[in-house]
Design an enzyme around this catalytic site. Structure first.
Site, PDB file in Angstrom:
ATOM      1  CB  SER A   1      -7.101   1.543  10.138  1.00 29.60           C
ATOM      2  OG  SER A   1      -5.869   0.907   9.853  1.00 29.60           O
TER       3      SER A   1
ATOM      4  CG  ASN B   1      -4.529   5.953  -1.974  1.00 28.21           C
ATOM      5  OD1 ASN B   1      -4.331   5.526  -3.106  1.00 28.21           O
ATOM      6  ND2 ASN B   1      -3.555   6.207  -1.109  1.00 28.21           N
ATOM      7  CD1 TRP B   2      -9.804   2.318  -4.687  1.00 28.56           C
ATOM      8  CD2 TRP B   2      -9.782   1.644  -6.826  1.00 28.56           C
ATOM      9  NE1 TRP B   2     -11.102   2.099  -5.068  1.00 28.56           N
ATOM     10  CE2 TRP B   2     -11.107   1.688  -6.386  1.00 28.56           C
ATOM     11  CE3 TRP B   2      -9.509   1.270  -8.132  1.00 28.56           C
ATOM     12  CZ2 TRP B   2     -12.180   1.356  -7.213  1.00 28.56           C
ATOM     13  CZ3 TRP B   2     -10.579   0.940  -8.965  1.00 28.56           C
ATOM     14  CH2 TRP B   2     -11.896   0.973  -8.504  1.00 28.56           C
ATOM     15  CE  LYS B   3      -2.876   3.116   0.793  1.00 27.50           C
ATOM     16  NZ  LYS B   3      -2.344   2.762   2.114  1.00 27.50           N
TER      17      LYS B   3
ATOM     18  N   GLY C   1      -3.074   0.859   7.077  1.00 29.14           N
ATOM     19  CA  GLY C   1      -3.079  -0.555   6.718  1.00 29.14           C
ATOM     20  C   GLY C   1      -2.831  -1.496   7.882  1.00 29.14           C
TER      21      GLY C   1
ATOM     22  CG  HIS D   1       0.191   7.944   0.583  1.00 28.22           C
ATOM     23  ND1 HIS D   1       0.836   6.899   1.201  1.00 28.22           N
ATOM     24  CD2 HIS D   1      -1.117   7.822   0.917  1.00 28.22           C
ATOM     25  CE1 HIS D   1      -0.050   6.179   1.872  1.00 28.22           C
ATOM     26  NE2 HIS D   1      -1.242   6.718   1.716  1.00 28.22           N
TER      27      HIS D   1
ATOM     28  CD  GLU E   1      -3.421   8.854   4.514  1.00 29.75           C
ATOM     29  OE1 GLU E   1      -4.458   8.206   4.381  1.00 29.75           O
ATOM     30  OE2 GLU E   1      -2.451   8.737   3.755  1.00 29.75           O
TER      31      GLU E   1
ATOM     32  CD  GLU F   1       1.142   3.224   1.236  1.00 27.14           C
ATOM     33  OE1 GLU F   1       0.727   3.305   0.078  1.00 27.14           O
ATOM     34  OE2 GLU F   1       0.444   2.814   2.182  1.00 27.14           O
TER      35      GLU F   1
ATOM     36  N   GLY G   1      -7.929   3.779   2.399  1.00 32.58           N
ATOM     37  CA  GLY G   1      -7.181   2.832   1.578  1.00 32.58           C
ATOM     38  C   GLY G   1      -7.972   1.550   1.392  1.00 32.58           C
ATOM     39  N   GLY G   2      -7.666   0.553   2.200  1.00 33.04           N
ATOM     40  CA  GLY G   2      -8.235  -0.787   2.043  1.00 33.04           C
ATOM     41  C   GLY G   2      -9.744  -0.811   1.873  1.00 33.04           C
TER      42      GLY G   2
END
Ligand code: 13P
Length: 240
Positions: free
Chosen positions: A200, A8-10, A168, A95, A162, A97, A221-222
């Site tokens: 993470s 997930n590149w956000k 993150g 998600h 999640e 967020e 993510g990251g």
């Protein structure tokens, strides 16, 4: 059931990154990949280009959100049908967020239904906050999210667990907690649904997480912004 390694590149990236995704796509040719499925969900503007550039089709392309309705006067929105038309096969819905920005279970369920209508597979995200976990409510919170967010009679969907406090932050849930939550979710969704862990996930912890019972993949993510890291995570998936 193939292990789903989903990036997930956000809201990260630029047009030029489609080239590195295409390189990763070619790299997978030489990787043992019978047991894995690799997915990248970039921001909307890059979806079509990534689909075209990933010509070897070893990576699939997905989106991070969609609107519940097929078309209409909804300025700034993108429908599931448009995503499918651009080559997407999956869409992340609910998600944390987006839930933090006001998305409710009923919205998530409507978006998951839109995904089915368009022939996409929804990745339905759930997860508790630290406060909810510390109050001993993690299982109840996640159960309520699943009941509210998975449409009735849904079949081909993925759940991503999640924990909000692990996203993150570099804090990963204990393997015992992941195991126990995934067993709980398994009891709710049945044996045919893949349950991903997210929060993470990195090359250094992926093997332990992916080797945990009822963990059928990861939502990353990251670390998914770096193709070497994403590739290392994909390679650490156990061969069942
Ligand atoms: P991180 O891997 O950066 O913690 O993000 C997890 C996530 O939110 C994926 O959807």
């Amino acid at each position: 059931m193939k292990t789903l390694i989903a990036g997930n590149w956000k809201m990260h990236g630029q047009q030029a990154w489609t080239v590195k995704a295409a390189g990763f796509d070619r790299l997978l040719e030489a990787t043992d990949r019978e047991h894995i499925e690799v997915l990248i969900c970039p921001p909307y503007p890059f979806i079509r280009e990534m689909f075209v550039a990933s010509a070897a089709r070893h990576i699939k392309i997905g989106a991070q959100n969609c609107h519940a309705i097929e078309k209409g006067a909804h300025t700034g929105e993108v429908s599931a049908e448009m995503l499918a038309d651009c080559g997407a096969e999956y869409v992340i819905v609910g998600h944390s967020e987006r839930r933090a920005a006001g998305e409710r279970d009923s919205d998530v369920s409507a978006k998951a239904s839109a995904a089915f209508r368009a022939g996409l597979t929804p990745i339905i995200c759930v997860g508790e906050t630290l406060e909810q976990r510390e109050a001993g409510n993690a299982n109840n919170v996640v159960e309520a999210q699943i009941i509210g967010s998975v449409p009735d009679s849904a079949e081909n969907f993925v759940v991503a667990y999640e924990p909000v406090w692990a996203i993150g932050t570099g804090k990963v849930a204990e393997i015992s907690d992941i195991k126990s939550m995934h067993a709980h979710i398994r009891g709710l969704v049945g044996d045919n649904v893949r349950i991903l862990y997210g929060g993470s996930v990195k090359p250094g912890n992926a093997a332990a997480i992916l080797g945990t019972e009822n963990v059928n993949g990861a939502l990353i993510g990251g670390a998914s912004l770096n193709m070497a890291d994403l590739s290392a995570i994909a390679r650490s998936a156990p061969k069942n």
